[in-house]
Design a protein around this motif. Structure first.
Motif, PDB file in Angstrom:
ATOM      1  N   ALA A  46       0.846  -1.194   0.000  1.00 39.77           N
ATOM      2  CA  ALA A  46       0.000   0.000   0.000  1.00 39.77           C
ATOM      3  C   ALA A  46       0.878   1.239   0.000  1.00 39.77           C
ATOM      4  CB  ALA A  46      -0.923   0.015   1.212  1.00 39.77           C
ATOM      5  N   TYR A  47       0.349   2.301  -0.607  1.00 38.69           N
ATOM      6  CA  TYR A  47       0.986   3.611  -0.549  1.00 38.69           C
ATOM      7  C   TYR A  47       0.075   4.544   0.236  1.00 38.69           C
ATOM      8  CZ  TYR A  47       3.117   8.035  -1.809  1.00 38.69           C
ATOM      9  OH  TYR A  47       3.716   9.276  -1.749  1.00 38.69           O
ATOM     10  N   VAL A  48       0.677   5.395   1.083  1.00 33.62           N
ATOM     11  CA  VAL A  48      -0.081   6.320   1.927  1.00 33.62           C
ATOM     12  C   VAL A  48       0.032   7.728   1.347  1.00 33.62           C
ATOM     13  CG1 VAL A  48      -0.285   7.335   4.227  1.00 33.62           C
ATOM     14  CG2 VAL A  48       0.240   4.888   3.986  1.00 33.62           C
ATOM     15  N   PRO A  49      -1.011   8.205   0.646  1.00 34.27           N
ATOM     16  CA  PRO A  49      -0.974   9.541   0.048  1.00 34.27           C
ATOM     17  C   PRO A  49      -1.760  10.560   0.867  1.00 34.27           C
ATOM     18  CG  PRO A  49      -2.725   8.306  -0.950  1.00 34.27           C
ATOM     19  CD  PRO A  49      -2.168   7.444   0.177  1.00 34.27           C
ATOM     20  N   GLY A  50      -1.534  11.829   0.534  1.00 32.78           N
ATOM     21  CA  GLY A  50      -2.404  12.886   1.007  1.00 32.78           C
ATOM     22  C   GLY A  50      -3.545  13.077   0.022  1.00 32.78           C
ATOM     23  N   PRO A  51      -4.502  13.986   0.318  1.00 30.27           N
ATOM     24  CA  PRO A  51      -5.665  14.184  -0.556  1.00 30.27           C
ATOM     25  C   PRO A  51      -5.288  14.573  -1.987  1.00 30.27           C
ATOM     26  CG  PRO A  51      -6.035  15.203   1.581  1.00 30.27           C
ATOM     27  CD  PRO A  51      -4.604  14.776   1.561  1.00 30.27           C
ATOM     28  N   GLY A  52      -4.325  15.481  -2.147  1.00 29.61           N
ATOM     29  CA  GLY A  52      -3.916  15.888  -3.489  1.00 29.61           C
ATOM     30  C   GLY A  52      -3.276  14.746  -4.255  1.00 29.61           C
TER      31      GLY A  52
END
Length: 524
Positions: free
Chosen positions: A334-340
């Motif tokens: 999994a990758y943990v992104p921010g909203p953008g």
């Protein structure tokens, strides 16, 4: 525009096409992704050996070295996140990303019954100096103050930039309020600054200090061994650049049709790689030749591949291909992104397909609002919610001032205006004296009204001063929760709270739930 975070949290099926590894709320998605990764091969020994040497330089803890050793084994998977090498980590969301990654890796280790390790990809290859050179703290009055790294970056990757001498930046920390922890935190910051060799290492050492009780692997893509390891993927990107552009365009069109924001905006001819000689510039393609943006020198594909083999450290991915390099190097669960980031990842699904990859699970990072006691007290006293502060408090400030008006200021002035209008109306018969009298009366009444309005403004200004205490507390709320009219997590540096509350601040973040994506959590 549609709210992507809310959609993922409540109606994932609406966007499932763009996130092919599945719903991050569903454990089956993680099991399916793990099964897929088991069919892939990775250069685990080189990866682990290089990471081990790098973390020996960082002075990492034993948990981190355990994670690195586990990476050698085929069953080990990775939860990964990334961010630019910001000034003392940059804004709060950097810490939130790290904590989410650590927590999710631990959770999936337990649920999948196999090693899952957290990794933080430091985007030191980026050359956007303005993005990383500034951070904000709160001073003793609760106002955000800017702290900046001197210099302009010269267009080179930030990972090549030297760390500023402590003496050139320590004055910027003098406005941080005194507290039980301030001196020890700043002492640690000074030691980190004097020890770090470049901005990437400076970032890694600072974030490592904040999450010191947990293991976290840091990945610096500029390390030569990693560049050589990724070189076959760079060759593929150069070879497949036309297909990548088409894939990006196709998926972006569908994403925008669904009502979401286009985060990546190609300008034409991008190969989606950078070349640094020494200034980092985008490689473009036109009429069978390659060149750097803004430069005339041209190369054919064979020449560019030869340059890659001789000097792989000069090449780096852009926003489109960095996830592809990551997928090539790591068994990414999994990758943990921010909203953008979620928006631009949604544009990349077809790009992954070009390279016979499947996009990892996208697990949105924790979002939180820190409430110190005085802010919480003001919210309760004013009967306000955090959402009210997000929307702006100007109307509430005006209402507070008017509610404390015990003299009926506006009514007094309305009576005065009425008397003035009546008085000038009584002068109307004088217009027969001369043809200009009417104009004189109109102009004179306007001047009088202007002076009355000025007086009214001064009296309301005095009334606001009488309400200065409540207005000051409301301004503190805005400066703390929405500094610079933005979200707190995007502006304030975590050290502003670590200086005030010590390591318990980070401990409390680690206790927040990470699985309710559309909600901001409140940290008291």
């Amino acid at each position: 525009m549609s709210d992507l975070m809310k959609t993922i949290a409540t109606c994932f099926e609406q966007v499932a096409f763009f996130f092919p590894s599945g719903d991050p709320k569903n454990q089956e998605s993680f099991q399916h992704r793990a099964n897929y990764l088991d069919l892939r091969e990775y250069s685990r020994e080189i990866l682990a050996d290089t990471l081990k040497a790098y973390h020996e330089d960082l002075g990492a803890n034993s948990e981190t070295f355990q994670f690195i050793e586990e990476l050698r084994h085929k069953e080990t998977l990775v939860v990964i996140t990334g961010q630019q090498a910001g000034f003392f980590t940059g804004p709060l969301y950097t810490l939130y990303k790290a904590i989410t990654t650590i927590r999710l890796a631990k959770e999936q280790r337990e649920k999948l019954g196999r090693p899952v390790v957290p990794v933080f990809w430091i985007a030191g290859e980026d050359h956007d100096w303005q993005e990383i050179r500034e951070t904000y703290f709160l001073n003793s009055e609760g106002k955000p103050i800017s702290c900046q790294i001197p210099g302009d970056g010269g267009g080179e990757s930030v990972g090549y930039q030297k760390v500023p001498a402590w003496e050139t930046i320590e004055d910027q920390f003098k406005e941080i309020p005194e507290s039980e922890f301030r001196s020890s935190v700043l002492k640690e910051c000074r030691q980190i600054t004097e020890r770090a060799e470049n901005l990437t290492q400076w970032f890694a050492l600072t974030l490592q200090y904040l999450v010191s009780q947990w293991g976290l692997i840091f990945f610096d893509p500029m390390i030569p061994e990693f560049k050589r390891l990724a070189m076959p993927m760079y060759e593929q990107i150069l070879k497949m650049h036309v297909a990548v552009r088409k894939a990006l365009a196709v998926r972006t069109e569908k994403w925008v049709e669904l009502g979401f924001t286009q985060q990546i905006h190609p300008t034409g001819g991008e190969v989606n790689l950078f070349l640094a000689i020494p200034e980092r510039r985008a490689i473009l393609y036109d009429n069978d030749y390659f060149n750097l943006r803004g430069q005339k020198e041209r190369w054919d594909l064979d020449t560019l591949n030869q340059m890659l083999k001789q000097r792989p450290e000069q090449f780096s991915p852009n926003v489109v291909t960095r996830p592809i390099i990551q997928e090539y190097l790591f068994p990414t669960l999994a990758y943990v992104p921010g909203p953008g980031e979620l928006n631009y990842w949604a544009q990349l699904g077809e790009v992954f397909t070009v390279f016979n990859f499947v996009m990892p699970i996208l697990y949105p990072r924790l979002s939180a609002v820190v409430l110190i006691p005085s802010w919480r007290k003001s919210l309760l006293k004013q009967e306000l919610s955090i959402e009210d502060v997000f929307e702006g408090l100007e109307e509430h400030k005006s209402r507070c001032v008017r509610e404390r008006d015990s003299h009926d200021i506006d009514e007094h002035f309305e009576r005065l205006y009425r008397k003035i209008r009546e008085g000038y109306a009584e002068l109307a018969p004088l217009e027969d004296i001369h043809g200009n009298v009417r104009d004189w009366l109109v102009k004179n009444e306007a001047k009088v009204s202007f002076q009355i309005n000025y007086l009214k403004g001064k009296i309301w200004q005095a009334q606001r001063k009488r309400c200065s205490e409540v207005l000051r507390r409301l301004q503190e709320l805005e400066d703390g929760i929405t500094p610079l009219h933005s979200r707190q997590e995007r502006i304030l540096n975590p050290l502003t709270f670590v200086c005030q509350y010590g390591s318990s601040f980070v401990d409390n973040i680690a206790e927040l739930p990470i699985d309710k994506f559309e909600e901001h959590k409140v940290l008291l």
